[in-house]
Design a protein around this motif. Structure first.
Motif, short mmCIF file in Angstrom:
data_model
loop_
_atom_site.label_atom_id
_atom_site.label_comp_id
_atom_site.label_asym_id
_atom_site.label_seq_id
_atom_site.Cartn_x
_atom_site.Cartn_y
_atom_site.Cartn_z
N THR A 123 0.99 -1.14 0.37
CA THR A 123 0.19 0.13 -0.33
C THR A 123 0.52 1.04 -0.07
OG1 THR A 123 0.26 0.05 2.57
CG2 THR A 123 -1.86 -0.74 1.24
N ALA A 124 2.27 0.96 0.46
CA ALA A 124 3.34 2.18 0.54
C ALA A 124 4.03 2.90 -0.40
CB ALA A 124 3.52 2.39 1.44
N THR A 125 4.60 3.72 -0.70
CA THR A 125 5.70 3.43 -1.86
C THR A 125 6.48 3.79 -1.36
OG1 THR A 125 5.27 6.27 -2.61
CG2 THR A 125 3.97 4.46 -3.58
N ASP A 126 8.14 3.95 -1.72
CA ASP A 126 9.23 4.40 -1.27
C ASP A 126 9.02 6.16 -0.91
OD1 ASP A 126 10.50 1.91 -2.02
OD2 ASP A 126 11.29 3.17 -3.76
N MET A 127 8.39 6.88 -1.41
CA MET A 127 8.26 7.90 -1.07
C MET A 127 7.71 7.83 1.06
SD MET A 127 6.88 11.29 -2.45
CE MET A 127 8.74 11.24 -3.99
N ASP A 128 6.13 7.53 0.06
CA ASP A 128 5.62 7.13 1.76
C ASP A 128 6.42 6.73 2.66
OD1 ASP A 128 3.27 8.18 0.86
OD2 ASP A 128 2.51 5.79 -0.36
N TYR A 129 7.37 5.95 2.54
CA TYR A 129 7.95 5.15 3.74
C TYR A 129 9.29 6.19 4.27
CZ TYR A 129 6.38 0.00 3.81
OH TYR A 129 6.20 -1.07 3.74
N ALA A 130 9.67 7.05 2.85
CA ALA A 130 10.19 8.72 3.25
C ALA A 130 9.95 9.22 4.25
CB ALA A 130 11.61 8.84 2.23
N HIS A 131 8.81 9.66 3.75
CA HIS A 131 7.52 10.67 4.41
C HIS A 131 7.59 10.06 5.83
CE1 HIS A 131 6.33 12.81 0.62
NE2 HIS A 131 7.42 13.00 0.96
N ILE A 132 6.75 9.06 5.97
CA ILE A 132 6.54 9.21 7.13
C ILE A 132 7.88 9.12 8.57
CG2 ILE A 132 6.92 6.30 9.03
CD1 ILE A 132 4.74 5.48 6.58
N GLU A 133 9.28 8.25 8.08
CA GLU A 133 10.68 8.32 8.86
C GLU A 133 11.30 9.72 8.23
OE1 GLU A 133 14.26 6.37 8.14
OE2 GLU A 133 14.09 8.26 6.47
N LEU A 172 -6.20 5.25 1.65
CA LEU A 172 -5.10 5.57 1.00
C LEU A 172 -4.16 5.53 0.41
CD1 LEU A 172 -2.56 5.79 4.85
CD2 LEU A 172 -4.49 7.58 4.22
N VAL A 173 -4.81 4.68 -0.46
CA VAL A 173 -4.08 4.51 -1.58
C VAL A 173 -4.91 4.55 -2.47
CG1 VAL A 173 -3.92 2.15 -3.45
CG2 VAL A 173 -3.54 2.15 -1.77
N ILE A 174 -6.11 4.96 -2.28
CA ILE A 174 -7.40 5.17 -3.33
C ILE A 174 -7.20 7.00 -3.13
CG2 ILE A 174 -9.97 6.42 -3.13
CD1 ILE A 174 -9.15 3.18 -4.23
N ASP A 175 -6.20 7.18 -2.39
CA ASP A 175 -6.05 8.93 -2.12
C ASP A 175 -4.86 9.01 -3.38
OD1 ASP A 175 -7.24 9.68 -0.54
OD2 ASP A 175 -5.28 9.49 1.06
N LYS A 176 -3.60 7.94 -3.62
CA LYS A 176 -3.19 8.05 -5.13
C LYS A 176 -4.01 7.89 -6.58
CE LYS A 176 0.08 5.22 -1.78
NZ LYS A 176 1.27 6.28 -1.39
N ASN A 184 -13.35 14.81 4.35
CA ASN A 184 -12.04 14.27 4.75
C ASN A 184 -10.91 15.42 4.22
OD1 ASN A 184 -9.87 12.59 4.54
ND2 ASN A 184 -10.66 11.76 6.06
N PRO A 185 -9.78 15.51 5.11
CA PRO A 185 -9.12 16.39 4.04
C PRO A 185 -7.68 15.40 3.55
CG PRO A 185 -9.19 17.29 6.59
CD PRO A 185 -10.00 15.77 6.39
N ASN A 186 -7.74 15.12 3.76
CA ASN A 186 -7.09 13.75 2.62
C ASN A 186 -7.89 13.60 1.43
OD1 ASN A 186 -4.57 13.83 4.86
ND2 ASN A 186 -5.39 11.47 5.47
N ARG A 187 -8.42 12.58 1.75
CA ARG A 187 -9.73 12.65 0.17
C ARG A 187 -9.83 13.80 -0.66
NH1 ARG A 187 -10.08 9.09 3.11
NH2 ARG A 187 -7.84 9.05 3.02
N VAL A 188 -9.91 15.07 0.04
CA VAL A 188 -10.31 16.32 -0.87
C VAL A 188 -8.57 17.25 -1.45
CG1 VAL A 188 -10.49 18.93 -0.73
CG2 VAL A 188 -12.13 17.27 0.44
N ARG A 189 -7.83 16.44 -0.58
CA ARG A 189 -6.53 17.27 -1.03
C ARG A 189 -6.01 16.30 -2.55
NH1 ARG A 189 -4.77 18.67 5.04
NH2 ARG A 189 -4.54 16.65 4.79
N SER A 190 -6.18 14.84 -2.29
CA SER A 190 -5.31 14.28 -2.95
C SER A 190 -6.24 14.68 -4.30
CB SER A 190 -5.72 12.61 -2.71
OG SER A 190 -7.29 12.24 -2.57
#
Length: 883
Positions: free
Chosen positions: A289-299, A752-756, A786-792
């Motif tokens: 469900t997460a990309t390399d960029m997602d992992y980097a952002h989480i970190e 979170l994947v639907i956001d992508k 939902n802010p995530n849905r609107v931003r995506s």
């Protein structure tokens, strides 16, 4: 404009509070619609305040039930209350206890500020001014109090009850089905750092031993069933804590550290003391469900919020004008952490790309403001790239100027002096001035002046005298409220590069042993001696200052830097500069000489042959052209987004065709074979392979479609799956449509994947995208609340799709305006953030400019705008209204 009136708050008007609050005891009885809050405040007059001042507490949409002073319930005649304030005209002149009971409705709180519900769970967000939505309070950052919080709830509804600090006690309440938990935070903190959470949550936990041997329990709380997606975040937290001990000598100070992931959140995360609350997109991750960029952002964001424990919590801000003191400094710290954990050059390039895309744009827009603003109407609108990213660059420049050792000593002194206080930028700079003996008043202009300095550099070589001179000039363009700008103190990290890559032994007295020249005048020159052949200057190595540079180097010499510079950032910058010149010419003139494109393509081919496989992540960055937004910013006026899109597509096609064999070779060689890992080396290999796929598809859409389709089918991780779908979205046809539909169906239960999925479709630069976005707003997964849905979906359309948002017919502007007005009724912060997409409107050519202004005025004329939206739209139109 008809909107909520908001007074202008000015830095020069700051004065201490007339009262202090030493202790806060909160009793919160959670209920979906009728939460009761009893706040018991141990107060006293402030010796630094006015002796005859009334007590005025802040509120926001509060329902007051009772007020008691030293245990005696006050009559209505003894105080004045409204949903927005509580005033006691005759407050005691000695220490006293004030008890306030309020009732709030968390379910109806769509603003997501104060106490609200997210997916049935109770949570809070109090920065900047959300605590006043829970109880009446002196809701300002210089009021530091010790908090004890008792939380009570129905056990079935909220079995988990969390607060700031350490757990004190918990238990059941008779046979009522309700239970309670008490939390105590021994460290005085401002109200914006208060937090509580109650709900049904899963948990992952680990024990951490600090450098002094203390045991700390670390825990991350998520929606039940998603616990296995929090493992990476927990591991990143442990690494962050160990890094802060090693690099800054800073140790955690409580017995527990909790993180809670929620699905409805206005920000990325919040550093509440001992109880961080996160947008779940920055906690939850799995290869599926997460990309390399997602992992980097989480970190990075896990680290950022943890680092706030000292730079923000232990040392907080005196007032909101000092916001950069915690945010800019903490961004610098998280950038250093990520650079140590990953590739420093690659991470630095990513930081600068973000800065240029967001902050440089902000600096050139009507929303420009200093890193430390001197006034505001709505503080929520100053959580900006200028405060965060440019604020971090100022700290980095300070370190560059004074050196690593003195920087660490200055930080140590800052913590020693300011621990447990609400500090200012002056407090921060004074620590470094004392350690170094330097006068930093000139450097302080970086906090005071808005705008991006422009540095022009001219070179002159004297072959007979073997000298090489560089002439520097600087100017900062006028910005709203600041017409005249003084010269800045600009550290220029530099070196000289020979045309064949051989070492140069030139010397210059004005450059220190680290290769840094401090340029702090309107104009200055430096001269190198012993220069035996014409060099190529490598300036602002590592992007040593946030400035725009104009350098009189031809493309051929820039490509020398790409081949031979020892500074990785300037190798990348050289390729970007050449590409930008070609793209600007193609956009404005519609053509550029074939030999110029061929020379650039040849240089990239040589780069791929020599360097791509040695540092894949760096190679992927070099091979990626400036974005359409970057090109528009470079052109700066009378921008035609359609022309820019055509220009970038053409250059991608030409480069892809010229380098095709090399790209095919690397694409095949870097095929994923083993299990997925988010580490930097593996992520770099995937980024290079997917950059090759993008260029191959640009050169030959038919072959690219086949490659991308095969990758989509075979992909074992979200990074490769999303990259292949992204390439397919650039190639119209049934294959693309089927792939989009398949992806949406496969991940229909993964928000979170639907956001992508929303983001990819919103960014398609085709006329049909406008209708596609409107249709997706009716999708079951989309919610305007939902802010995530609107931003995506909406945010991506406005920020990423330069062609369709800036449509010649103005339809993109009108769509965003209508959504801003809808969102403003529910969540003003979200609406205001969306509205900043209009920051580029004055760059556009005249017809688009007129359409954008019309859309902005349609918002401005709407009755009852929030302060958040009213502030942004008024500043966006300010120059036009003056005309």
């Amino acid at each position: 404009m008809r909107t909520e009136t908001a007074p202008v708050i000015r830095l020069e008007d700051y004065r201490p509070s007339d009262f202090l609050i030493d202790q806060v005891e909160l009793d919160v009885k959670l209920h979906p619609t009728e939460t009761r809050v009893i706040a018991t405040l141990a107060m006293r007059p402030n010796p630094a305040g006015r002796s005859d001042a009334p007590l005025v507490l802040d509120g926001d949409e509060l329902n007051l039930k009772s007020v008691a002073l030293d245990g005696r319930v006050l009559s209505d005649e003894e105080f004045e209350a409204s949903p927005h304030s509580l005033t006691i005209a005759q407050a005691p002149r000695q220490a006293f206890t004030l008890t306030i009971e309020t009732e709030i409705n968390p379910t109806a709180n769509t603003k997501l500020m104060g106490l609200y519900r997210s997916s049935g769970n109770y949570c809070t967000q109090c920065e900047a001014e959300g605590f006043r939505r829970i109880t009446y309070f002196l809701d300002r950052p210089d009021i530091l109090s010790v908090y004890t919080t008792r939380i009570e709830a129905d056990r079935e509804e909220a079995p988990v009850l969390l607060g700031n600090g350490n757990p004190v006690e918990s238990g059941s309440i008779d046979d009522s089905g309700r239970h309670y938990a008490v939390w105590h935070d021994p460290h005085p903190k401002p109200s914006y750092l208060f937090a509580l959470v109650g709900g049904r949550l899963g948990r992952v936990a680990e024990s951490f031993t600090t450098m002094s041997g203390r045991e700390v329990e670390l825990a991350i709380y998520v929606e039940p069933g998603k616990e296995n997606r929090a493992d990476y975040a927990l591991e990143a937290l442990e690494r962050s804590m160990r890094w802060d001990e090693r690099v800054f000598g800073l140790e955690y100070d409580l017995d527990v550290f909790n993180i809670v992931a929620v699905s409805d959140f206005n920000m990325g995360a919040m550093e509440n003391k001992g109880l961080n609350i996160f947008n779940d997109k920055y906690v939850l991750a799995s290869p599926e469900t997460a990309t390399d960029m997602d992992y980097a952002h989480i970190e990075a964001i896990i680290a950022h919020e943890y680092f706030h424990n000292w730079t923000g919590n232990r040392v907080t801000c005196r007032d909101w004008f000092q916001l950069c003191l915690k945010e800019g400094l903490t961004v610098f710290r998280d950038q250093e952490f990520s650079s140590d954990e990953r590739s420093r050059p690659v991470h630095r390039i990513a930081e600068v790309k973000t800065l240029r895309a967001r902050q440089f744009l902000e600096d050139s827009s009507p929303l420009s403001h200093p890193v430390r603003p001197n006034q505001y109407r709505e503080i929520n609108n100053f959580y900006t790239a200028t405060v965060y990213e440019k604020g971090a660059e100022i700290v980095r420049m300070l370190k560059t100027i004074i050196g690593e050792q003195d920087f660490r000593h200055g930080m140590d002194l800052y913590f020693e002096r300011c621990d447990g206080t609400a500090a200012t930028v002056e407090d921060f700079l004074n620590a470094f001035a004392e350690v170094t003996g330097r006068d930093l008043s000139h450097f302080a202009r970086w906090y005071e002046q808005s705008g991006t300095p422009r540095v022009k550099v001219k070179s002159q070589y004297d072959e007979a005298g073997q000298t090489y001179r560089l002439d520097f000039t600087q100017v900062t363009p006028p910005t709203p409220g600041q017409a005249k700008k003084e010269p800045m103190a600009i550290p220029v990290a530099l070196g000289l590069v020979s045309h064949d890559g051989s070492p140069l032994s030139a010397t210059c007295d004005q450059v220190d042993e680290r290769g840094v020249f401090l340029f702090d005048k309107a104009a200055d020159s430096i001269t190198f001696t012993g220069v035996t052949s014409l060099p190529v200057p490598s300036l602002f190595r590592g992007f040593s200052a946030p400035v725009k540079v104009s350098l009189d180097l031809p493309n051929a010499e820039l490509l020398v830097l790409l081949r031979h510079d020892t500074d990785a950032f300037n190798r990348w910058q050289a390729a970007q500069t050449v590409a930008m010149r070609l793209l600007a010419s193609l956009s404005i003139e519609g053509q550029v000489a074939d030999e110029e494109i061929d020379a650039f393509s040849t240089a990239l081919c040589a780069f791929i042959d020599r360097d791509a496989e040695n540092d894949p992540a760096f190679a992927a960055l070099v091979m990626t052209l400036p974005s359409e937004a970057d090109i528009a910013q470079e052109i700066g006026q009378d921008v035609n987004p359609d022309a820019i899109h055509r220009a970038r597509s053409e250059l991608r096609r030409r480069i892809g065709a010229a380098c095709s064999k090399r790209l095919q070779r690397i694409y095949a060689a870097f095929t994923e074979t083993g299990p997925y890992s988010p580490d930097a080396a593996s992520a770099g290999r995937r980024s290079l392979r997917n950059a090759c796929l993008d260029l191959l598809a640009a050169a030959d859409p038919i072959a690219g479609e086949a490659l991308a389709s095969a990758q989509l089918e075979a992909a074992t991780n979200m990074t490769d799956r999303l990259a292949s779908l992204s390439v397919l979205t650039t190639i119209p046809g049934t294959v693309r449509d089927d792939a989009i539909a398949w992806f949406g169906e496969r991940y229909r239960n993964e928000p979170l994947v639907i956001d992508k999925w929303f983001t990819l479709q919103a960014a398609i630069p085709e006329d049909q995208t406008l209708e596609r976005v409107k249709n997706l707003m009716q999708h079951p997964a989309f919610s305007i609340s939902n802010p995530n849905r609107v931003r995506s979906l909406i945010g991506s359309f406005a920020m990423l799709n330069q062609v369709q948002f800036n449509r010649a017919d103005g339809a993109g502007y009108r769509l965003l305006a209508s959504i801003v007005l809808r969102a403003d009724e529910l969540n003003p912060q979200l609406a205001a953030r969306l509205l900043t997409a209009f920051s580029t409107w004055r760059m556009m050519e005249i017809s688009r400019r007129n359409h954008a202004e019309e859309a902005l005025r349609s918002i401005a004329q709407k009755p009852n705008l929030s302060r958040d939206v009213g502030d942004i739209v008024s500043r966006s139109l300010e120059e036009s209204q003056a005309k």
